[in-house]
Write a protein that holds these residues in place. Structure first.
Motif, short mmCIF file in Angstrom:
data_model
loop_
_atom_site.label_atom_id
_atom_site.label_comp_id
_atom_site.label_asym_id
_atom_site.label_seq_id
_atom_site.Cartn_x
_atom_site.Cartn_y
_atom_site.Cartn_z
N THR A 15 -10.44 8.21 -4.11
CA THR A 15 -10.89 6.88 -4.52
C THR A 15 -9.72 5.98 -4.91
N GLN A 16 -8.66 6.57 -5.43
CA GLN A 16 -7.48 5.77 -5.76
C GLN A 16 -6.91 5.10 -4.51
N LEU A 17 -6.88 5.85 -3.40
CA LEU A 17 -6.39 5.27 -2.14
C LEU A 17 -7.30 4.14 -1.67
N TRP A 18 -8.63 4.35 -1.77
CA TRP A 18 -9.55 3.32 -1.28
C TRP A 18 -9.42 2.02 -2.08
N PHE A 52 0.82 -1.21 0.00
CA PHE A 52 0.00 0.00 0.00
C PHE A 52 0.85 1.27 0.00
N VAL A 53 1.86 1.31 0.85
CA VAL A 53 2.60 2.55 1.09
C VAL A 53 3.32 3.04 -0.17
N LEU A 54 4.06 2.17 -0.81
CA LEU A 54 4.86 2.60 -1.96
C LEU A 54 4.00 3.15 -3.10
N PRO A 55 2.97 2.42 -3.56
CA PRO A 55 2.11 3.00 -4.60
C PRO A 55 1.36 4.25 -4.13
N SER A 88 0.33 9.97 -4.82
CA SER A 88 0.14 11.30 -4.23
C SER A 88 0.96 12.37 -4.94
N GLN A 89 1.99 11.97 -5.67
CA GLN A 89 2.83 12.92 -6.39
C GLN A 89 2.39 13.15 -7.83
#
Length: 442
Positions: free
Chosen positions: A399-402, A383-386, A391-392
């Motif tokens: 929605t991309q995060l969810w 999760f963290v790396l993508p 975010s950049q």
């Protein structure tokens, strides 16, 4: 065992919803502050889980062997550690809460609300340690009904106090979000007192013995060997939630409030299913201690079936009517939109989450929680790396995060199941056929 725990967790769900309702009526900043401060509970869960999992597993093994001496030694060492950890939480909590809140939010009103809530709730957080140690000892011995009853009574106290302290019902002295923290602390005090009174008067298999509070490095090593990986899982979840709050802070307090509201509702919906998964470690652990390995396998099958069935029903509810689940807690349409969208997407991972819960419980019963930590660590990395990369990029949205979060839980469920099958092969030898004539003769 699961039914009493489920009743207690349903009552706890009601408390969560009442708390959200009254705080939500204070405005978006109060709701966001509650969400940010509430995330600190994952850090407390990480620490209490060390005691919870280690104590339950070792006492359930001792109960399976009918070894009361070892169970008492484990329980009293757990209580000693609980007392020390409670003092540390009080000290570090008041010292570092402001730093924590300012690191994940730039909105001053949100930070101030979170500070007021935490400063009143920190004593309740500290008391979670002895509460968990006693509850874990009882659960390891196969006793859950008294804990459920006491938990229910304390939550009823919290529900009654919330409107009185938050908005000043009957007193004309509203404390706002600070009242929510004080109500929670008082309810925890009530639970600790009632549970200790019951434990001293009624419990016989394990008892308080101050003479056993001297440091026993061998037992502490056993407790930490099982508990630390489980605590590590919750610490990773604390970091994971903190990262999300940090990533979405630029979308404003409404986004943080919406995510916090959606997360709280999701956690509340999970509680009945979690009751089944939480009952499994004691049942499977006692059978593992008694070398009834087929029953350990059966415990996994039935708990997975029941947990995933409940999760499937919850998925349908969240997918089709997410707005109905969140509308009663706030009038802010932006917060409602964020929370409803979160629930509608994140329900993809409900059934995989049920598998993760069940596998985690069985790892605890076998006395090896490292595989569960491995699967959680892999999920966080995926999760963290993508998420940081997204975010950049231009067009980054919530929605991309969810979707990313939901997909990583699916991977975690597959890995957890594969690791559990591996543990079963190594730790659960096939049972030998029983000669009934020998049993009768014996």
């Amino acid at each position: 065992m699961a039914i009493p725990m489920m009743i207690g967790m349903i009552i706890q769900t009601l408390y969560f919803l009442v708390d959200l309702y009254f705080v939500g009526n204070l405005g978006g900043n109060a709701l966001a502050g509650l969400s940010l401060a509430g995330n600190a509970m994952f850090l407390i869960f990480a620490l209490t889980q060390i005691l919870n999992v280690g104590t339950t597993a070792l006492i359930s093994h001792a109960a399976g062997r009918k070894d009361a001496k070892d169970a008492n030694a484990v329980f009293n060492q757990s209580m000693m550690l609980a007392s020390l950890m409670a003092l540390v939480v009080i000290f570090l909590g008041y010292l570092g809460s402001d730093t924590y809140l300012t690191s994940i939010s730039t909105d001053l009103a949100t930070i101030e609300a979170g500070q007021r809530y935490l400063h009143w709730f920190l004593p309740g957080m500290a008391l979670q340690f002895p509460l968990v140690a006693v509850s874990a000892a009882l659960r390891g011995a196969g006793i859950v009904k008294p804990t459920m009853l006491i938990q229910t009574l304390s939550i009823i106290v919290n529900i009654i106090l919330s409107p009185i302290l938050i908005i000043g019902w009957g007193t004309d002295f509203p404390m706002g979000i600070a009242g929510a923290g004080l109500a929670s602390t008082i309810s925890v005090v009530v639970a600790v007192v009632m549970l200790c009174v019951y434990f001293v008067k009624a419990e016989k298999f394990v008892t308080f013995k101050v003479s056993l509070w001297r440091v026993d490095s061998a037992i502490i090593k056993r407790l930490l060997g099982i508990g630390l990986p489980a605590g590590g899982e919750f610490f990773l979840m604390f970091a994971y939630m903190g990262l999300i709050y940090w990533l979405i802070q630029h979308f404003g307090p409404e986004a943080q409030a919406g995510f916090g509201l959606g997360s709280r509702i999701m956690q509340s919906l999970f509680l009945p299913a979690m009751a089944i998964a939480f009952a499994a470690p004691a049942v499977a652990g006692q059978n593992f201690g008694a070398k009834q390995f087929d029953r350990v396998r059966e415990t996994f099958f039935w708990s997975a079936l029941m947990t995933c069935s409940l999760m499937a029903m919850l998925s349908v509810v969240c997918f089709f009517i997410p707005e109905l689940l969140v509308q009663g807690f706030t009038d802010d349409q932006n917060v409602i939109l964020v929370a409803a969208t979160f629930l509608q997407i994140i329900c993809i991972n409900f059934i995989p989450t049920g598998i993760v819960f069940t596998c985690s419980g069985l790892f605890q019963s076998l006395g090896n929680t490292l595989p569960s930590l491995y699967s959680t660590t892999l999920r966080i990395i995926l999760f963290v790396l993508p998420a940081l990369l997204l975010s950049q990029m231009d067009g980054f949205n919530l929605t991309q995060l969810w979707y990313l979060s939901a997909s990583t839980v699916v991977v975690q469920a597959v890995i957890s199941f594969m690791l559990l099958r591996r543990e079963f092969r190594y730790r659960l030898p096939k049972s030998e056929p029983i000669d009934e004539r020998l049993v009768i003769l014996k």
